[in-house]
Design a protein around this motif. Structure first.
Motif, mmCIF file in Angstrom:
data_model
loop_
_atom_site.group_PDB
_atom_site.id
_atom_site.type_symbol
_atom_site.label_atom_id
_atom_site.label_comp_id
_atom_site.label_asym_id
_atom_site.label_seq_id
_atom_site.Cartn_x
_atom_site.Cartn_y
_atom_site.Cartn_z
ATOM 1 N N ALA A 165 3.169 43.888 64.431
ATOM 2 C CA ALA A 165 2.511 43.108 63.374
ATOM 3 C C ALA A 165 3.309 41.861 63.015
ATOM 4 C CB ALA A 165 2.326 43.984 62.129
ATOM 5 N N GLY A 166 4.615 41.970 63.058
ATOM 6 C CA GLY A 166 5.467 40.900 62.538
ATOM 7 C C GLY A 166 6.010 39.955 63.602
ATOM 8 N N ASP A 167 6.759 38.962 63.160
ATOM 9 C CA ASP A 167 7.256 37.905 64.044
ATOM 10 C C ASP A 167 8.311 38.357 65.039
ATOM 11 O OD1 ASP A 167 5.570 36.099 62.945
ATOM 12 O OD2 ASP A 167 7.037 35.254 61.538
ATOM 13 N N ALA A 168 8.911 39.518 64.831
ATOM 14 C CA ALA A 168 9.932 39.997 65.770
ATOM 15 C C ALA A 168 9.349 40.150 67.175
ATOM 16 C CB ALA A 168 10.514 41.316 65.291
ATOM 17 N N SER A 169 8.028 40.308 67.240
ATOM 18 C CA SER A 169 7.364 40.479 68.547
ATOM 19 C C SER A 169 6.573 39.230 68.927
ATOM 20 C CB SER A 169 6.437 41.701 68.492
ATOM 21 O OG SER A 169 5.454 41.527 67.473
ATOM 22 N N ARG A 170 7.003 38.065 68.470
ATOM 23 C CA ARG A 170 6.171 36.853 68.595
ATOM 24 C C ARG A 170 5.804 36.473 70.034
ATOM 25 N NH1 ARG A 170 8.890 32.109 69.963
ATOM 26 N NH2 ARG A 170 7.170 30.904 69.108
ATOM 27 N N PHE A 171 6.572 36.978 71.041
ATOM 28 C CA PHE A 171 6.267 36.629 72.436
ATOM 29 C C PHE A 171 5.612 37.804 73.184
ATOM 30 C CE2 PHE A 171 7.866 34.896 76.689
ATOM 31 C CZ PHE A 171 7.011 33.805 76.655
ATOM 32 N N VAL A 172 5.201 38.824 72.427
ATOM 33 C CA VAL A 172 4.572 40.009 73.030
ATOM 34 C C VAL A 172 3.081 39.976 72.752
ATOM 35 C CG1 VAL A 172 4.518 42.538 73.110
ATOM 36 C CG2 VAL A 172 6.677 41.352 72.591
ATOM 37 N N THR A 173 2.272 39.839 73.781
ATOM 38 C CA THR A 173 0.814 39.894 73.586
ATOM 39 C C THR A 173 0.135 40.385 74.857
ATOM 40 O OG1 THR A 173 -1.099 38.745 72.681
ATOM 41 C CG2 THR A 173 0.293 37.472 74.216
#
Ligand SMILES: NC(=O)c1ccc[n+]([C@@H]2O[C@H](COP(=O)([O-])OP(=O)(O)OC[C@H]3O[C@@H](n4cnc5c(N)ncnc54)[C@H](O)[C@@H]3O)[C@@H](O)[C@H]2O)c1
Length: 277
Positions: free
Chosen positions: A221-229
């Motif tokens: 949900a948060g920005d820590a995973s900003r490159f995961v999609t």
């Protein structure tokens, strides 16, 4: 002061959804708890005070999902995340006996519901970006982990997550799917017997808890995973990693019998075997 994040969590009144609401609120988020069950939804939301609003929602109904997303914008100013978690076991029995209405109900909750969460969540995120997290299941990866309609629906959710991530990536909207193994929630019963069943299949010794899945959802949900999609992440204590366990049928694991060595196949050179120290 940094702006507080806001999320819509469908099926937030119980199990993994409730654990997710709790985890997000602990992390400073505000949440619209969207659930079909008004009694448990209202009771759950009341425990969080002003940080959580309950909106009675049937995820299979477009107007309901649109209303839930709209309520998040109205109450908290924006939508940063939609967790498409609502679920049911759905149709069960042999394929030759299942009623079409029961099959359609299963897909309406599990697949149409996710589609609608993506559709209205992404509309609300336009120009701002955000994250959408769908609940798949290891049942969507292979047979044997759930009823047929449920498994097929979860497979659809996994693929929908990938296609949605592709379409929405340029708008900075990420879409990921979490695939739990067995997690002890009301959906799977009270956990009686689960430990025995999983002991022979799941490498990790403890049963999965809703909090274990909520932690991964919060990360996505948060920005820590900003490159995961476009990802489908299993949270299953190694259940799927353990694979089909064919080795047992071929004489078992030599390591378990204290043997170590190398098999040189049909090269004409013999195997080396020794007893492990
Ligand atoms: N528990 C597991 O082992 C497991 C494993 C893999 C995947 N999942 C998935 O995780 C999600 C949550 O499951 P859980 O085990 O926490 O279940 P749960 O039964 O504890 O909670 C599900 C919630 O969804 C709500 N809901 C059902 N139909 C709805 C609808 N049409 N609209 C809105 N809300 C609705 C229910 O009222 C309930 O509050 C589901 O999508 C499920 O398929 C669970």
């Amino acid at each position: 002061m940094t702006e507080r994040r806001a999320a819509v969590v469908t099926g937030g009144a119980s199990g993994i959804g409730l654990a997710t609401v709790t985890r997000l609120v602990t992390g400073g988020w505000r949440v619209v708890l969207a659930d079909y069950n008004a009694a448990s939804g209202e009771a759950a939301a009341a425990g969080f005070g002003d940080d959580v609003r309950f909106v009675r929602t049937d995820v299979a109904r477009e107007a309901d999902v649109e209303t839930a997303v709209g309520a998040c914008v109205e109450a908290f100013g924006h939508v940063d995340c939609v967790v498409n978690n609502a679920g049911v076991g759905g149709a069960f029995g042999r394929l030759t006996d299942i009623e079409v209405d029961d099959w359609d109900y299963t897909f309406a909750v599990l697949v149409r519901g996710v589609f609608l969460g993506i559709k209205h969540g992404a509309r609300a995120m336009r120009g701002r970006g955000g994250s959408i997290v769908n609940l798949g299941s290891i049942a969507g990866l292979a047979a044997g982990a759930g009823p047929q309609a449920y498994s097929a629906a979860k497979a659809a959710v996994i693929n929908l997550g990938r296609t949605a991530a592709t379409e929405l990536g340029p708008e900075r909207i990420r879409v990921n799917t979490v695939c739990p193994g067995l997690v002890v929630t009301p959906l799977v019963g009270d956990g009686v017997g689960a430990a025995e069943v999983m002991a022979g299949a799941q490498p990790w010794p403890d049963l999965g808890r809703p909090e274990d899945v909520a932690e991964v959802i919060a990360f996505l949900a948060g920005d820590a995973s900003r490159f995961v999609t476009g990802e489908a992440i299993t949270v299953d204590g190694g259940l799927t990693a353990a694979g089909p366990r064919m080795q047992e049928a071929y004489g078992g694991d030599p390591g378990k019998r204290g043997l170590v060595g190398v098999n040189r196949g049909t090269t004409g050179e013999g195997a080396t075997v020794r007893r492990a120290e």
